[in-house]
Design an enzyme around this catalytic site. Structure first.
Site, PDB file in Angstrom:
ATOM      1  N   GLU A 160      79.418  70.262 112.461  1.00 51.51           N
ATOM      2  CA  GLU A 160      79.357  71.505 111.686  1.00 51.51           C
ATOM      3  C   GLU A 160      79.905  71.287 110.280  1.00 51.51           C
ATOM      4  OE1 GLU A 160      80.941  74.805 113.876  1.00 51.51           O
ATOM      5  OE2 GLU A 160      79.577  74.491 115.557  1.00 51.51           O
ATOM      6  N   GLU A 207      89.289  75.300 110.504  1.00 48.54           N
ATOM      7  CA  GLU A 207      88.721  75.423 111.851  1.00 48.54           C
ATOM      8  C   GLU A 207      87.213  75.208 111.732  1.00 48.54           C
ATOM      9  OE1 GLU A 207      88.492  78.740 115.468  1.00 48.54           O
ATOM     10  OE2 GLU A 207      89.304  79.279 113.515  1.00 48.54           O
TER      11      GLU A 207
END
Length: 720
Positions: free
Chosen positions: A529, A520
């Site tokens: 990210e 995730e």
């Protein structure tokens, strides 16, 4: 001399139907997946409420007259609930209090009223002939219920030098009087430019704005057609090829550029009987529109003789309601639907205080209430996120920083996201283990970046749902989250199925290979990210035929007009903030063209030549009937394939409903770019990788070149 200053702390609201109690709406507190490690607001844990519209009903706390909204709409606390009325006749002497009382009693919330006699021209020694002394209304009434209207005869770009000088003096006098009346808590409406060249007008207004602290100036702009919108107009242009098209947006754009994009300069749009196309109108949703002045001539008449609006007008006003724009009704009544007297508004000589009268424009107000009340309630997700509208946040630094418990808690509340993960894991388990092997085969699943365990739970639930045996490794680098993981495993009795690994996934040596790798790590732009870098490091302990969830993801961008975001960034007065990408719940933006794909990544990727550097160039074509526009930056999104047909994402055309973990990302431009009508927009994007960081660079090359933003990651990067 004792001076008493009264500051009213809250707003009193009045109910259209006084027998009906006002329902309470839940205050939103939604957050994006990319919660800030730093924010543009001094408070990093909670953004301020969305800024109010700055006029009309905003910042106003009436003491003598409670406020009456157009209706009740669950979740909507914006100023668009309140409707004003323009005073056309100059209310000299004691006329203004009577006009105000009559308008408030007829359910209007505020007046757009002239402050000075329109016949006034400056002469030496003359006293400014104001509409009323500051004593005829209380300070709270001035600041709560009066929006000032500057004299319309003012023409600061006239060839007549005396008129030009008189206009400048009068404008400054009237603004000074408005400031004296405490209208600094809201706004004054200044007249539209008299001609396309308005440099001197803009210069004087810009000088005034630099001396104001709180008061806003609303530039009145008629919303006129910018293109050939109907057959009649086409015929006119065909018969007269030299006829000029008028685009009032150009007037506004020229004026605000001359005023240096002042954050105290706004728009009041005059809504006329004819409108441009919806694409042309859509540009205004990214502009600082504070009021829509709706002319009574724009109304049609329904079968019962009452005023109504065309479908296009209805759509426009609904959009304004959703963007906190207040409606001001202006003009004379064209619908004699009941026996009413205009009374004090027209200074009817037969009117007395005891004569009960209905406001002449009440039927138009009733129609506004009808439009407002038939709107759907704000969705639960919108109410959850309402305080984050247009609030700039810096994206996460997932490898450099450890998340706090509050951030984890917010992520874990997004049940839609974990439901999608559970579906994907269940499909992968079924593909990995046939029904004949369920009693003999145990699947090895690794959750890399396990956090406090929501993906561990989703994996075990998928195993139970499909009847497959599962061995789970939960890998997490945050030692604080690992403590919570241990507590969860013990509480749920998962000790025999789950092994917790307190380590960075890039450094861990796995004791066995995994069949399924679950992560995730997605950001608002997909890869922002560092999901590619993390999964590249983790895929060494995935079997050659192993499955990665997600299996791929793609980023998207589209050009936007976003005046508010630009001004918020400009307030920092440096280049670095314009070279930073922000996570933001986009609200006051105009999306100028459909999104296009930017970068794509697929996992696992065992190619020896694999690289995570990317470069792409995109060209956007605006719809022909849009007209010219101003690009403040690019909105970014992502779409991810978790496994096979299970996906999640925030790209507007395919977004996962009711998922709130991610807000879009915004790449600003240091200088907004003017795009002429029917001109393409070409933008170049780079994803750059260094030894210690990953960063983006971006630049516009058409219709005019911009500097390359964030060169060498000098302002914004994500640390490895």
């Amino acid at each position: 001399v004792l001076v008493l200053i009264s500051i009213h702390p809250g707003k009193k609201e009045r109910i259209k139907n006084k027998k009906q109690k006002r329902s309470q709406t839940e205050r939103g507190r939604g957050r994006s997946s990319s919660l800030p490690t730093k924010t543009l607001n001094p408070s990093p844990t909670k953004p301020p409420p969305p800024s109010s519209s700055g006029g009309g009903a905003s910042h106003r706390q009436p003491t003598h007259q409670a406020k009456m909204p157009l209706g009740q709409r669950a979740g909507d606390k914006s100023d668009s609930r309140y409707c004003g009325v323009e005073v056309l006749d100059f209310p000299a002497g004691d006329g203004l209090p009577a006009v105000l009382t009559h308008s408030l009693s007829s359910a209007f919330d505020f007046l757009l009223a002239p402050l000075v006699d329109p016949d006034y021209r400056p002469t030496p020694g003359a006293v400014l002939p104001v509409a009323a002394s500051d004593l005829v209304l209380s300070p709270s009434q001035w600041s709560s219920h009066i929006v000032g209207k500057i004299s319309e005869w003012i023409d600061l770009d006239s060839e007549d030098e005396q008129l030009r000088l008189d206009s400048e003096l009068t404008l400054k006098q009237e603004i000074a009087w408005a400031t004296h009346l405490s209208l600094q808590l809201q706004a004054c409406v200044i007249p539209p430019p008299k001609r396309s060249t308005c440099a001197n007008y803009a210069r004087v207004v810009n000088n005034i704005l630099q001396g104001l602290t709180n008061m806003q100036l609303w530039l009145r702009i008629p919303l006129e057609k910018s293109e050939s919108m109907d057959e009649d107009h086409d015929k006119v242009n065909n018969n007269n090829p030299t006829s000029e098209t008028v685009d009032s947006w150009e007037w506004w754009n020229s004026f605000r550029l001359l005023c240096e994009h002042s954050s105290q300069l706004y728009v009041a749009l005059d809504i006329l009987s004819s409108l441009p196309s919806m694409n042309s109108l859509g540009r205004w949703f990214g502009e600082p529109v504070r009021a829509a002045i709706l002319q009574t001539d724009a109304f049609l008449t329904n079968a019962r003789g009452y005023p109504c609006l065309s479908k296009r007008h209805q759509t426009l006003l609904t959009g304004f309601f959703n963007h906190s724009v207040q409606v001001i009704i202006s003009g004379r009544s064209n619908h004699n639907v009941s026996q009413v007297s205009e009374g004090v508004l027209s200074r009817d000589e037969n009117h007395t205080e005891d004569t009960p009268t209905q406001h002449a424009l009440s039927p138009y107000l009733d129609y506004m209430a009808y439009l407002y009340q038939r709107m759907d309630p704000l969705p639960e997700q919108e109410r959850f996120e309402i305080n984050y509208r247009d609030f700039l946040q810096s994206p996460l630094q997932p490898l450099m920083d450890n998340l706090e418990a509050q951030t984890y808690e917010t992520f874990e509340k997004d049940t839609v996201k974990y439901t999608q993960y559970q579906r994907a894991i269940a499909k992968a388990l079924v593909d990995k283990v046939s029904d004949d092997e369920v009693s003999t085969t145990r699947t090895v699943l690794m959750v890399v970046g396990a956090g406090r365990g929501p993906l561990v739970r989703a994996s075990l639930q998928a195993a139970e749902e499909t009847g497959r045996m599962l061995k789970v490794y939960a890998v997490e680098k945050n030692p604080n989250a690992v403590i919570t993981l241990h507590s969860l495993i013990k509480l749920e009795g998962w000790e025999s199925m789950v092994t917790i690994i307190s380590s960075d996934m890039r450094c861990w040596d796995a004791p066995e290979k995994a069949d399924i790798l679950v992560s995730e790590l997605l950001g608002s732009f997909g890869d922002n990210e560092l999901s590619p870098e993390c999964l590249d490091g983790a895929q060494r302990f995935l079997k050659p035929d192993g499955i990665s969830i997600p299996s791929s993801y793609t980023s998207f961008i589209q050009p936007v007009t976003a005046s508010k975001l630009h001004n918020d960034i400009k307030a920092h007065k440096d280049i670095a903030h314009f070279e930073t990408a922000y996570v933001v719940k986009l609200h006051r933006v105009a999306r100028l063209a459909p999104p296009q794909e930017v970068f794509s990544f697929a996992h696992p990727n065992f190619s020896p030549k694999a690289t995570n550097q990317r470069y792409t160039k995109l060209q956007f074509e605006l719809p022909q009937d849009t007209g010219s526009c101003l690009v403040h930056g690019f909105a970014g999104y992502f779409d991810a394939v978790l496994y096979k047909d299970v996906h999640l994402g925030i790209e507007p055309n395919t977004c996962t409903p009711n998922m709130f973990s991610w807000f879009p990302i915004f790449f600003p431009l240091r200088k907004p770019i003017y795009v002429p009508s029917e001109s393409p927009i070409e933008v170049h994007f780079w994803r750059c990788c260094g030894a210690t960081k990953v960063w983006y660079e971006w630049a516009l090359v058409a219709p005019s070149p911009s500097p390359i933003h964030n060169s060498n990651g000098r302002s914004y990067w994500v640390g490895l």
